[in-house]
Design a protein around this motif. Sequence first.
Motif, PDB file in Angstrom:
ATOM      1  N   ASN A 267       0.834  -1.209   0.000  1.00 20.07           N
ATOM      2  CA  ASN A 267       0.000   0.000   0.000  1.00 20.07           C
ATOM      3  C   ASN A 267       0.865   1.254   0.000  1.00 20.07           C
ATOM      4  OD1 ASN A 267      -1.845  -2.056   0.509  1.00 20.07           O
ATOM      5  ND2 ASN A 267      -3.144  -0.740   1.738  1.00 20.07           N
TER       6      ASN A 267
ATOM      7  N   ILE B 289      -7.603  -2.189  -2.090  1.00 16.70           N
ATOM      8  CA  ILE B 289      -7.161  -3.364  -1.328  1.00 16.70           C
ATOM      9  C   ILE B 289      -7.859  -3.403   0.024  1.00 16.70           C
ATOM     10  CG2 ILE B 289      -5.179  -4.457  -0.188  1.00 16.70           C
ATOM     11  CD1 ILE B 289      -3.429  -3.321  -2.451  1.00 16.70           C
TER      12      ILE B 289
ATOM     13  N   LEU C 241      -4.448  -8.855   1.453  1.00 14.56           N
ATOM     14  CA  LEU C 241      -3.120  -8.245   1.368  1.00 14.56           C
ATOM     15  C   LEU C 241      -2.092  -9.206   0.779  1.00 14.56           C
ATOM     16  CD1 LEU C 241      -2.879  -6.239   4.724  1.00 14.56           C
ATOM     17  CD2 LEU C 241      -2.636  -5.296   2.421  1.00 14.56           C
TER      18      LEU C 241
ATOM     19  N   ALA D 245      -2.685  -9.350  -2.902  1.00 14.45           N
ATOM     20  CA  ALA D 245      -2.273  -8.090  -3.538  1.00 14.45           C
ATOM     21  C   ALA D 245      -0.758  -8.035  -3.701  1.00 14.45           C
ATOM     22  CB  ALA D 245      -2.755  -6.903  -2.702  1.00 14.45           C
TER      23      ALA D 245
END
Length: 457
Positions: free
Chosen positions: A165, A180, A218, A221
């Motif tokens: 992020n 996300i 996460l 991602a």
Amino acid sequence: MNRIAAFIQSKVSLLTKGKSRTVKAKKNILGSILIKGGSILISLVVVPLTIDYVNPTRYGIWLTISSIVGWFSFFNVGLTHGLRNKFAESVSKGDTESGRMYVSTTYFILALIFFSVWLIFIFVNPFLNWAQILKVSEDMRREVSTLAVIVFTYFCLQFVLKVINTLLTADQQPAKASLIDLLGQMISLAIIAILVITTEGSLVNLGLALCLAPIVVLILANVYLFKGKYRLYSPRISAINVSESKGLFNLGFIFFIISIASLIQYQSANIIIARSFGTYEVTSYNIVYKYFNILGMAFGIFLSPFWSASTDAYLSNDIQWIRNAIKKYLFLIVLLVFGGIGMLVFSPQVYDFWLKGQVEIDFILSVWGFIFFISFMFGNLFVNFLNGISALRIQFWCSLISPFVYVAVAILLIRYFEMGLKSLFIASLVANFNGILVAPIQYYLIIYKNRKGIWVK
């Protein structure tokens, strides 16, 4: 039909006008409006659903434990904030090698720190009497202890995994970072809805629902982005170089101290309330906080690209762009003030509809919540700019003072003036003297008076 097409085309063209950082910001703001709107809606739905599932007192326990565990977030030693600036600089200069080194080193250090901290907590937790710490019934001790393990594990994992992020935000793509988070929230909401229908209220089930889904999202991602868009920056053992990351650590240490000040101010509120008024009032305070945080989240949608964009603009000596951006953000704050006044006026009706009468909120508490978030947005604008250009020294010194100011004012107002829950919002206002007063002055001296020295360090 032609007129409609022409109108649409004119609006689309607005997104492509201006400098590259401006265009990027516009696109991310538009995307963030849609994504953050969904996130706000989900957060509003989750609160009454969760309270209905476990009752207000137990929900207060969840919030308090989350706050206590949140204290351990300072172990990220500001590395993610330091990475944000260093990665933005690397991308701006096209320095892929340095970018990969900073990314790899950050992952390595955070994984090492949080795995060590997690092991220590797992060892210590059986000796902690959570029932006594939170002043709840002794028969809840085992359940609360298990919840603490779940929440602590989640915090440790997400601090490592959320580096992705940071990269998206540093690359002026905060909308994707928000997406996300939104996916994790959506899955958590679905799980809680199922739990409400199929099970009895359980803090352990609640913890799993709110913690497991975001972690899975996460992980996916990280895999997806490092296989694709950020393939050139994907973390590698061979790219870890602690000694060459001196700039990252120096910057990270300053952000670390600043983060501790913020942590004490915002995370200790729930603990102070639980100890002074009980966990039920933790819920009351957080309802007001979440309600008026809609203003903060709305402003954050527009502000999110500014940190990294200001890094790029300042490195390019594009001072006029920075001035124009600040003026537009100040105008936005004025609009949000009017929106916040409407929220305040109708807050009793909104609380009643939202919470189905399960929690009573004092209107004066809402007034102070509104005032706090308006001041927070104003200060956050200038602090974001200063963070973006790494002008942190003055903020660093202020952060050494503000936690003591916050705790002292909060305790003084609660114990000696008996001002109740609003004491926490008032203490936050007083302790935020850097954002409200110092940071705007520092911005003016840098941008309008071209001052150097301590002002830009």
